[in-house]
Design a protein around this motif. Structure first.
Motif, PDB file in Angstrom:
ATOM      1  N   GLU A 189       0.848  -1.195   0.000  1.00  0.00           N
ATOM      2  CA  GLU A 189       0.000   0.000   0.000  1.00  0.00           C
ATOM      3  C   GLU A 189       0.879   1.239   0.000  1.00  0.00           C
ATOM      4  OE1 GLU A 189      -2.595  -0.261   3.376  1.00  0.00           O
ATOM      5  OE2 GLU A 189      -4.122  -1.328   2.242  1.00  0.00           O
ATOM      6  N   THR A 190       0.453   2.272  -0.744  1.00  0.00           N
ATOM      7  CA  THR A 190       1.198   3.529  -0.806  1.00  0.00           C
ATOM      8  C   THR A 190       0.246   4.695  -0.532  1.00  0.00           C
ATOM      9  OG1 THR A 190       0.851   3.729  -3.209  1.00  0.00           O
ATOM     10  CG2 THR A 190       2.846   2.573  -2.456  1.00  0.00           C
ATOM     11  N   PRO A 191       0.774   5.904  -0.278  1.00  0.00           N
ATOM     12  CA  PRO A 191      -0.079   7.010   0.186  1.00  0.00           C
ATOM     13  C   PRO A 191      -1.069   7.512  -0.868  1.00  0.00           C
ATOM     14  CG  PRO A 191       2.246   7.448   0.622  1.00  0.00           C
ATOM     15  CD  PRO A 191       2.192   6.264  -0.259  1.00  0.00           C
ATOM     16  N   VAL A 192      -2.255   7.888  -0.389  1.00  0.00           N
ATOM     17  CA  VAL A 192      -3.242   8.566  -1.230  1.00  0.00           C
ATOM     18  C   VAL A 192      -2.977  10.074  -1.221  1.00  0.00           C
ATOM     19  CG1 VAL A 192      -5.690   9.131  -1.468  1.00  0.00           C
ATOM     20  CG2 VAL A 192      -4.997   6.789  -0.921  1.00  0.00           C
ATOM     21  N   LEU A 193      -2.587  10.621  -0.083  1.00  0.00           N
ATOM     22  CA  LEU A 193      -2.266  12.050   0.032  1.00  0.00           C
ATOM     23  C   LEU A 193      -0.803  12.256  -0.345  1.00  0.00           C
ATOM     24  CD1 LEU A 193      -4.064  12.908   3.395  1.00  0.00           C
ATOM     25  CD2 LEU A 193      -4.839  13.436   1.077  1.00  0.00           C
ATOM     26  N   GLN A 194      -0.563  13.085  -1.369  1.00  0.00           N
ATOM     27  CA  GLN A 194       0.795  13.270  -1.872  1.00  0.00           C
ATOM     28  C   GLN A 194       1.075  14.757  -2.098  1.00  0.00           C
ATOM     29  OE1 GLN A 194       1.274  10.822  -5.382  1.00  0.00           O
ATOM     30  NE2 GLN A 194       0.864   8.926  -4.280  1.00  0.00           N
ATOM     31  N   HIS A 195       2.360  15.114  -2.003  1.00  0.00           N
ATOM     32  CA  HIS A 195       2.752  16.512  -2.206  1.00  0.00           C
ATOM     33  C   HIS A 195       2.769  16.892  -3.682  1.00  0.00           C
ATOM     34  CE1 HIS A 195       3.738  17.561   1.930  1.00  0.00           C
ATOM     35  NE2 HIS A 195       4.304  16.372   2.065  1.00  0.00           N
ATOM     36  N   THR A 196       3.030  15.932  -4.556  1.00  0.00           N
ATOM     37  CA  THR A 196       3.057  16.205  -5.995  1.00  0.00           C
ATOM     38  C   THR A 196       2.106  15.250  -6.706  1.00  0.00           C
ATOM     39  OG1 THR A 196       4.900  14.675  -6.317  1.00  0.00           O
ATOM     40  CG2 THR A 196       5.445  16.986  -5.947  1.00  0.00           C
ATOM     41  N   SER A 197       1.734  15.600  -7.932  1.00  0.00           N
ATOM     42  CA  SER A 197       0.879  14.714  -8.733  1.00  0.00           C
ATOM     43  C   SER A 197       1.739  14.112  -9.835  1.00  0.00           C
ATOM     44  CB  SER A 197      -0.297  15.492  -9.337  1.00  0.00           C
ATOM     45  OG  SER A 197       0.175  16.573 -10.100  1.00  0.00           O
ATOM     46  N   SER A 198       2.238  12.908  -9.594  1.00  0.00           N
ATOM     47  CA  SER A 198       3.102  12.261 -10.570  1.00  0.00           C
ATOM     48  C   SER A 198       2.647  10.824 -10.781  1.00  0.00           C
ATOM     49  CB  SER A 198       4.564  12.297 -10.114  1.00  0.00           C
ATOM     50  OG  SER A 198       4.700  11.666  -8.855  1.00  0.00           O
ATOM     51  N   GLY A 199       3.182  10.212 -11.816  1.00  0.00           N
ATOM     52  CA  GLY A 199       2.844   8.828 -12.126  1.00  0.00           C
ATOM     53  C   GLY A 199       1.894   8.693 -13.289  1.00  0.00           C
ATOM     54  N   ALA A 200       1.332   9.815 -13.766  1.00  0.00           N
ATOM     55  CA  ALA A 200       0.423   9.780 -14.920  1.00  0.00           C
ATOM     56  C   ALA A 200       0.250  11.205 -15.430  1.00  0.00           C
ATOM     57  CB  ALA A 200      -0.933   9.187 -14.531  1.00  0.00           C
ATOM     58  N   LEU A 201      -0.266  11.314 -16.652  1.00  0.00           N
ATOM     59  CA  LEU A 201      -0.587  12.624 -17.204  1.00  0.00           C
ATOM     60  C   LEU A 201      -2.054  12.897 -16.915  1.00  0.00           C
ATOM     61  CD1 LEU A 201       1.263  12.298 -20.618  1.00  0.00           C
ATOM     62  CD2 LEU A 201       2.071  13.438 -18.556  1.00  0.00           C
ATOM     63  N   ALA A 202      -2.329  13.585 -15.810  1.00  0.00           N
ATOM     64  CA  ALA A 202      -3.711  13.826 -15.393  1.00  0.00           C
ATOM     65  C   ALA A 202      -3.752  14.990 -14.419  1.00  0.00           C
ATOM     66  CB  ALA A 202      -4.296  12.568 -14.739  1.00  0.00           C
ATOM     67  N   LYS A 203      -4.895  15.631 -14.343  1.00  0.00           N
ATOM     68  CA  LYS A 203      -5.097  16.749 -13.425  1.00  0.00           C
ATOM     69  C   LYS A 203      -5.558  16.207 -12.069  1.00  0.00           C
ATOM     70  CE  LYS A 203      -7.552  21.179 -13.097  1.00  0.00           C
ATOM     71  NZ  LYS A 203      -8.542  22.072 -13.745  1.00  0.00           N
ATOM     72  N   PRO A 204      -4.912  16.628 -10.973  1.00  0.00           N
ATOM     73  CA  PRO A 204      -5.266  16.064  -9.664  1.00  0.00           C
ATOM     74  C   PRO A 204      -6.408  16.810  -8.976  1.00  0.00           C
ATOM     75  CG  PRO A 204      -3.410  17.522  -9.414  1.00  0.00           C
ATOM     76  CD  PRO A 204      -3.737  17.520 -10.892  1.00  0.00           C
ATOM     77  N   PHE A 205      -7.008  16.133  -8.004  1.00  0.00           N
ATOM     78  CA  PHE A 205      -7.858  16.805  -7.025  1.00  0.00           C
ATOM     79  C   PHE A 205      -6.944  17.338  -5.920  1.00  0.00           C
ATOM     80  CE2 PHE A 205     -11.038  13.998  -8.895  1.00  0.00           C
ATOM     81  CZ  PHE A 205     -12.161  14.807  -8.945  1.00  0.00           C
ATOM     82  N   LYS A 206      -7.263  18.509  -5.398  1.00  0.00           N
ATOM     83  CA  LYS A 206      -6.436  19.104  -4.346  1.00  0.00           C
ATOM     84  C   LYS A 206      -7.195  19.114  -3.020  1.00  0.00           C
ATOM     85  CE  LYS A 206      -3.573  21.910  -7.400  1.00  0.00           C
ATOM     86  NZ  LYS A 206      -2.371  21.123  -7.093  1.00  0.00           N
ATOM     87  N   THR A 207      -6.446  18.996  -1.944  1.00  0.00           N
ATOM     88  CA  THR A 207      -7.035  19.061  -0.615  1.00  0.00           C
ATOM     89  C   THR A 207      -6.059  19.811   0.287  1.00  0.00           C
ATOM     90  OG1 THR A 207      -8.078  17.769   1.158  1.00  0.00           O
ATOM     91  CG2 THR A 207      -6.089  16.840   0.169  1.00  0.00           C
ATOM     92  N   TYR A 208      -6.449  19.980   1.528  1.00  0.00           N
ATOM     93  CA  TYR A 208      -5.613  20.768   2.445  1.00  0.00           C
ATOM     94  C   TYR A 208      -5.470  20.034   3.772  1.00  0.00           C
ATOM     95  CZ  TYR A 208      -3.401  24.868   4.447  1.00  0.00           C
ATOM     96  OH  TYR A 208      -2.484  25.718   5.009  1.00  0.00           O
TER      97      TYR A 208
END
Length: 489
Positions: A189-208
């Protein structure tokens, strides 16, 4: 209770209150069963002490007996309630207080009716739960698709096709896990909450994150963290990962979906092609008990040889454009306009060359592929995390498995050179700053991990919902989710 105020519900509430006043537990703690409804048809006639439970989905009333059907997602069972066997009091109580939709627990013995249906003759029963709303009579054929998705629990109750599909999903995930475990892959298992959006070409959802006082992304893919695990000493891993992409709505895309992604150290993409073929055949056999399925009216035997075609060959075949002749995106864009290829050019204007080539392929080629086909030799600017081909560095060692007009698996020989990876991420970061919302961000922490050394790696990823959609020939990927996202009322 104002939102429950209709005549049928009022009658059910009256029954509920009467049962309570008589001391009947209307929502009891438990009921001990010894057979699942799906197993009941296998029971021998005369078998005694059978205890089963379920929701009442049918009642056929005769003068001194009732045939009752109870069901769950996996099966149903016919019950016989006979006045002379159960006693007049219990018989009348059932007729007076039970409705379709209620839950009942029963005990009795099995027999087969004259029409050949396995039936349990009730000797005892218990009330297990009152449904305050009646099940819809006209659910079948309902034209409001949003209502079906919004009240998915009713769709599962009332629609056999939906029942079969969601059960197939569970069986598919189980068979995928077993397949990889049998191939000696370790689930992680790896984190759902991440500092960057990498691993695919896609627009991320942002949270705080309030406590850390920092903005975070919901992951678009687990890729870079899975690769960190390879750096950490794992050699064969996979994850069943919830991912989130802030993309537009379409019949083939979900904003929240389940991805299966994995990596094998010391492999290349051709090793993964062989593994993925084995996996698909295993999933088909274990989920649908066949390796031949019907797609777009064609019977497709997945044991037959799969086609292999390059990205360049496919686009040339369907558009007449040789993408190798247009190394600059503006020239490629102009050529598509010259050939009067129908695209949303306003959307395309801000894209880098890689994303535009992918856009062109999706609009002109993908829907034409029905039989399982490996699409290989993607342009490097479409694959910022893939290894460049040794003979032609403008291409990557990558494949996609395309079936029935959709990509169901994406796989690479992975880029493990940290210096080359930095260059490519710098290009992606520039594209992002110039307005390409799907380009990747710079990820210094991942680059640091790479600098500690990586072996040769091949990796793959696929969406569970997309795979199920294709293999069941579904019209919309939303049909392959337990609870699709709908607009808030």
């Amino acid at each position: 209770m104002s939102n429950l105020s209709n005549e049928q519900t009022e009658r059910r509430l009256d029954k509920l209150n009467t049962l309570k006043s008589e001391g009947t537990p209307v929502y009891p703690e438990r009921f001990l069963t010894n057979v699942e409804l799906k197993e009941a048809a296998l029971m021998k006639d005369g078998a005694e002490g059978i205890r089963a439970a379920g929701r009442i989905t049918g009642i056929r009333s005769f003068s001194k007996l009732l045939f009752i059907t109870i069901s769950d997602i996996q099966g149903s069972l016919q019950l016989l309630l006979k006045k002379q066997e159960i006693g007049e009091g219990l018989f009348n109580k059932f007729e007076q207080f039970f409705d379709i939709g209620d839950f009942i627990g029963v005990e009795g013995k099995m027999y087969t009716t004259k029409t050949g249906e396995k039936t349990l003759r009730i000797e005892k029963y218990e009330f297990l739960g009152k449904a305050l709303r009646p099940l819809p009579e006209k659910w079948h054929g309902i034209s409001n698709i949003e209502l079906r998705y919004r009240q998915r629990y009713l769709d599962m109750l009332m629609t056999e096709e939906t029942q079969n599909r969601v059960l197939a999903r569970s069986q598919m995930v189980r068979s995928i896990r077993r397949f990889f475990e049998d191939q000696d892959f370790i689930e992680v298992e790896t984190p759902v909450l991440q500092h960057t959006s990498s691993g695919a070409l896609a627009k991320p959802f942002k949270t705080y994150h309030n406590a850390l006082d920092t903005e975070l992304n919901l992951r678009i893919a687990p890729e870079t963290y899975l690769k960190r695990l390879i750096v950490g000493g794992y050699t064969k891993i996979f994850e069943v990962a919830k991912c989130f992409r802030n993309e537009g709505v379409s019949p083939q895309h979900l904003q929240e979906f389940t991805m299966v992604e994995g990596y094998a150290a010391f492999w290349n993409y051709e090793d993964t092609m062989r593994l993925m073929r084995k996996m698909i055949l295993s999933v088909l056999q274990n989920t649908f008990n066949t390796t031949t399925i019907t797609l777009k009216g064609q019977s497709i035997d997945f044991t037959a040889e799969w086609d292999v075609i390059s990205f360049r060959e496919l686009i040339l075949k369907n558009t007449g454009i040789d993408i190798d002749l247009f190394p600059k995106v503006k020239d490629l864009l102009q050529e598509t306009k010259r050939r009067k290829i129908e695209l949303d050019y306003q959307e395309a204007d801000s894209m880098g060359r890689g994303n535009f080539i992918d856009f062109l392929y999706k609009k002109t080629c993908r829907r034409l592929i029905v039989k399982p086909t490996f699409l290989i030799q993607h342009p490097i600017d479409l694959s910022p995390l893939a290894r460049a081909n040794d003979e032609d560095p403008s291409l990557t060692d990558r494949f996609q498995l395309v079936v029935n007009g959709a990509e169901i698996i994406n796989a690479y020989s992975e880029l493990v050179d940290p210096l080359e990876q930095r260059k490519r991420l710098e290009v992606q970061a520039l594209l992002k700053s110039n307005g390409d919302a799907e380009a990747m961000e710079m990820d210094e922490d991942y680059l640091k991990a790479m600098e500690y050394g990586m072996p040769p790696i091949s990796g793959w990823g696929f969406g569970v919902e997309r795979l199920l959609m294709i293999l069941t020939d579904s019209e919309s990927i939303k049909d392959c989710v337990f609870f699709p996202l709908t607009k808030k009322l």
